[in-house]
Design a protein around this motif. Structure first.
Motif, PDB file in Angstrom:
ATOM      1  N   ARG A 193       0.834  -1.212   0.000  1.00  0.00           N
ATOM      2  CA  ARG A 193       0.000   0.000   0.000  1.00  0.00           C
ATOM      3  C   ARG A 193       0.863   1.254   0.000  1.00  0.00           C
ATOM      4  N   LEU A 194       1.968   1.224   0.727  1.00  0.00           N
ATOM      5  CA  LEU A 194       2.859   2.388   0.736  1.00  0.00           C
ATOM      6  C   LEU A 194       3.567   2.548  -0.607  1.00  0.00           C
ATOM      7  N   GLN A 247      -0.610   7.509   8.847  1.00  0.00           N
ATOM      8  CA  GLN A 247      -1.008   6.232   9.449  1.00  0.00           C
ATOM      9  C   GLN A 247      -2.523   6.086   9.425  1.00  0.00           C
ATOM     10  N   ARG A 248      -3.241   7.167   9.636  1.00  0.00           N
ATOM     11  CA  ARG A 248      -4.703   7.121   9.619  1.00  0.00           C
ATOM     12  C   ARG A 248      -5.208   6.730   8.225  1.00  0.00           C
ATOM     13  N   GLU A 273      -7.239   3.211   7.178  1.00  0.00           N
ATOM     14  CA  GLU A 273      -8.511   3.145   6.452  1.00  0.00           C
ATOM     15  C   GLU A 273      -8.415   2.196   5.270  1.00  0.00           C
ATOM     16  N   ILE A 274      -7.318   2.272   4.533  1.00  0.00           N
ATOM     17  CA  ILE A 274      -7.126   1.405   3.366  1.00  0.00           C
ATOM     18  C   ILE A 274      -7.014  -0.054   3.789  1.00  0.00           C
ATOM     19  N   LEU A 275      -6.270  -0.308   4.870  1.00  0.00           N
ATOM     20  CA  LEU A 275      -6.068  -1.684   5.345  1.00  0.00           C
ATOM     21  C   LEU A 275      -7.250  -2.206   6.164  1.00  0.00           C
ATOM     22  N   GLU A 276      -8.187  -1.300   6.486  1.00  0.00           N
ATOM     23  CA  GLU A 276      -9.373  -1.647   7.279  1.00  0.00           C
ATOM     24  C   GLU A 276      -9.011  -2.180   8.660  1.00  0.00           C
TER      25      GLU A 276
END
Length: 148
Positions: free
Chosen positions: A43-44, A52-53, A57-60
């Motif tokens: 994702r990064l 981090q927030r 959200e992306i990683l749930e």
């Protein structure tokens, strides 16, 4: 009403996803990492410089969970936190060059899983499955947006 003897599409999708997660867990562990750490790196790579927030959200997952993941990856020299130039309270996450070999390994695993999962599918059938899944994803995103 669907025939009880017919495979249920949603159950099959869940089963395939679960099997892929299980295989990915094993491969990540073989490299001394977790699937969650691999997903964080992926994702990064797609969106470096996120908070981090945003990553949570992306990683749930909860932000505290991402904080722990990032702490571990930072300790391994793979991720660094950089101050946001516009807001000193915010830290942005960035991959380091040390991540390159791990990302290459993850890509090899992805290629192997893809080949394993789609063995026996003709290119036309694979294309049809991909098209159907993209449509399903679009339908669900639209329904989610309407509900929000």
């Amino acid at each position: 009403m669907p025939d009880a003897d017919e495979p249920n599409l949603l159950i099959l999708l869940n089963d395939v996803a679960r099997l892929l997660r299980t295989l990915a867990d094993r491969r990540a562990r073989a490299h001394g990492m977790t699937r969650a750490q691999w997903m964080t790196l992926l994702r990064l790579r797609r969106g470096g410089g996120m908070t981090q927030r945003e990553l949570a959200e992306i990683l749930e997952v909860e932000p505290i969970t991402v904080g722990r993941l990032v702490d571990r990856l930072t300790a391994r020299g793979m991720v660094e936190r950089r101050a946001d130039p516009a807001d000193r309270r915010v830290w942005r996450l960035h991959l380091t060059p040390a991540t390159a070999p791990v990302l290459a390994e993850i890509e090899q695993v992805r290629i192997a899983f893809d080949a394993m999962a789609t063995a026996g599918l003709t290119p036309e059938r694979r294309g049809a499955v991909t098209e159907a899944l993209l449509l399903m994803k679009s339908n669900l995103l639209a329904a989610s947006a309407e509900a929000a």
